[in-house]
Design an enzyme around this catalytic site. Structure first.
Site: not given
Ligand code: NAD
Ligand code: DAU
Length: 355
Positions: A59, A81, A133-135, A159, A163, A188
């Site tokens: 992107i 992405a 994200t809520d973060e 991160y 965002k 999450n």
């Molecule tokens: P993910 O890391 O699983 O996937 C990200 C995707 O983006 C991958 O397929 C990667 O190849 C692609 N990508 C990364 N850099 C890119 C680039 N420069 N150009 C094109 N593609 C690229 O992420 P996810 O957990 O599926 O999260 C998706 C979106 O939702 C993110 O924007 C994240 O901030 C947001 N979000 C995630 C969570 C969560 O809990 N996972 C919660 C709230 C919001």
């Molecule tokens: O709140 C939304 C966010 O949730 C998204 O924006 C992010 O993309 C997504 O990765 C997620 O972030 P967190 O940091 O909350 O998720 P994670 O799974 O990494 O961690 C969840 C919680 O668990 C956090 O408090 C850290 C803790 N943790 C995580 C890992 C990987 C551990 O205690 N041990 C671990 O090994």
């Protein structure tokens, strides 16, 4: 409609693409760079559908983005992405700045250029949906508060700062240029196809391998968990029904302490995978407290009443039903697991967990 989805090979993006192909009649162009987190195997079920196509594109590459907009003529853009893992942003923030900030800027500019040339009906109907994200709201510490759409931004990690920055760019492109945007901030997610660097899949797979279950700090941190398919459904509602310029918080009403999440997974595995690895008597015995995450946010919790009231969305899955489905999915999909755990993943585990 033609829907351009960025990040459609990731965890949430692939759920969105599967939803769009299986539950709607829209055409989908998945634009994904395929970083370590992108996996086309998560799209096997729909990859041969004639309404689906894929482009391996960064992107940040404006020239390629312009061409994709010209060729595909999207009605809607759903921008997922991103670099998404907090721990990786702490060990190396460069990719987060590049993709989450510069990439969002390039996508906004490509969308603006394309949108400005549309005829008026298509121009009015066009939407740029930024998935965030809520973060961005930071840490609720030990209060009873919930994140509202109006909560001030206070990101803690590279991160979440990247965002937050992208959210500001999207709002500025709406205010200054009139680009029709909508923004969602979600809690999450968990569910199938979740990359095993994140807490829930990491714990499931470590337990099945008889490895330590790493809990950062005291494990008292709270996250608000939402099943990924509920999120995908909410995103489609927002992109198709929300008023231009609106923001919606999305959450699961499932606040859980990390230590309780890990214990629940162990209990489910006792039931669903009773044949434990050699030397493991009880999955709970594998719990290991490790060094805390720097800047670790204590609590996130979403007030999702606005999306419930305006758009009639509520989550279907409870944490109990969603977690059981998730554990079962990982037990049934060992091929997918083995492939994502090869290569780059090994290096991450070594550096992060000192294995
Ligand atoms: P993910 O890391 O699983 O996937 C990200 C995707 O983006 C991958 O397929 C990667 O190849 C692609 N990508 C990364 N850099 C890119 C680039 N420069 N150009 C094109 N593609 C690229 O992420 P996810 O957990 O599926 O999260 C998706 C979106 O939702 C993110 O924007 C994240 O901030 C947001 N979000 C995630 C969570 C969560 O809990 N996972 C919660 C709230 C919001
Ligand atoms: O709140 C939304 C966010 O949730 C998204 O924006 C992010 O993309 C997504 O990765 C997620 O972030 P967190 O940091 O909350 O998720 P994670 O799974 O990494 O961690 C969840 C919680 O668990 C956090 O408090 C850290 C803790 N943790 C995580 C890992 C990987 C551990 O205690 N041990 C671990 O090994």
């Amino acid at each position: 409609m033609n829907i351009l989805v960025t990040g459609g090979a990731g965890f949430i993006g692939s759920a969105v693409v599967r939803y769009l192909i299986n539950e709607t009649k829209n055409n989908v162009l998945n634009v994904d760079k395929l970083t370590y987190a992108g996996n086309l195997e998560s799209l096997r079920d729909i990859e041969n559908n004639e309404r689906y196509r894929f482009s391996q594109t960064d992107i940040c590459d404006r020239v390629s983005l312009d061409q994709l907009f010209k060729d595909f003529q999207p009605d809607l853009v759903m921008h997922l992405a991103a670099e998404s893992h907090v721990d990786r942003s702490i060990t190396g923030s460069k990719d987060f700045i590049e993709t989450n900030i510069i990439g969002t800027y390039q996508l906004l500019e490509a969308a603006r250029h394309y949108w400005s040339q549309l005829e008026s009906t298509k121009k009015n109907a066009f939407r740029f949906h930024h998935i965030s994200t809520d973060e961005v709201y930071g840490d609720l510490e030990s209060t009873e508060d919930l994140f509202l759409e109006t909560t001030p931004y206070s990101p803690s990690s590279p991160y979440s700062a990247s965002k937050a920055s992208s959210d500001h760019l999207v709002r500025a492109w709406h205010r200054t240029y009139g680009l029709p945007v909508v923004i969602t901030n979600c809690s999450n997610n968990y569910g199938p196809y979740h990359f095993p660097e994140k807490l829930i899949p990491l714990i499931i797979l470590n337990a099945l391998a008889g490895k330590p279950l790493p809990i950062y700090g005291n494990g008292e941190q709270i996250r608000d968990w939402l099943y990924v398919e509920d999120h995908a459904r909410a995103l489609y509602k927002v992109v198709t029904e929300a008023e231009v310029g609106e923001t919606y918080n999305i959450g699961g009403h499932n606040e859980q302490k990390n230590i309780d999440v890990v214990k629940s997974i162990c209990q489910l595995l006792e039931e669903l995978a009773p044949n434990k690895p050699e030397g493991v008597h009880n999955y709970l015995d594998l719990i290991t407290y490790v060094k805390d995450r720097p800047g670790h946010d204590l609590r996130y919790a979403i007030d999702a009443s606005k999306i419930e009231k305006d758009l009639g969305w509520t989550p279907v899955e409870s944490f109990e039903t969603g977690l059981k489905k998730t554990v079962q999915w990982y037990l049934n999909n060992t091929d997918w697991v083995q492939r994502v755990q090869s290569g780059e993943y090994q290096n991450w585990v070594k550096t992060q967990y000192d294995e």
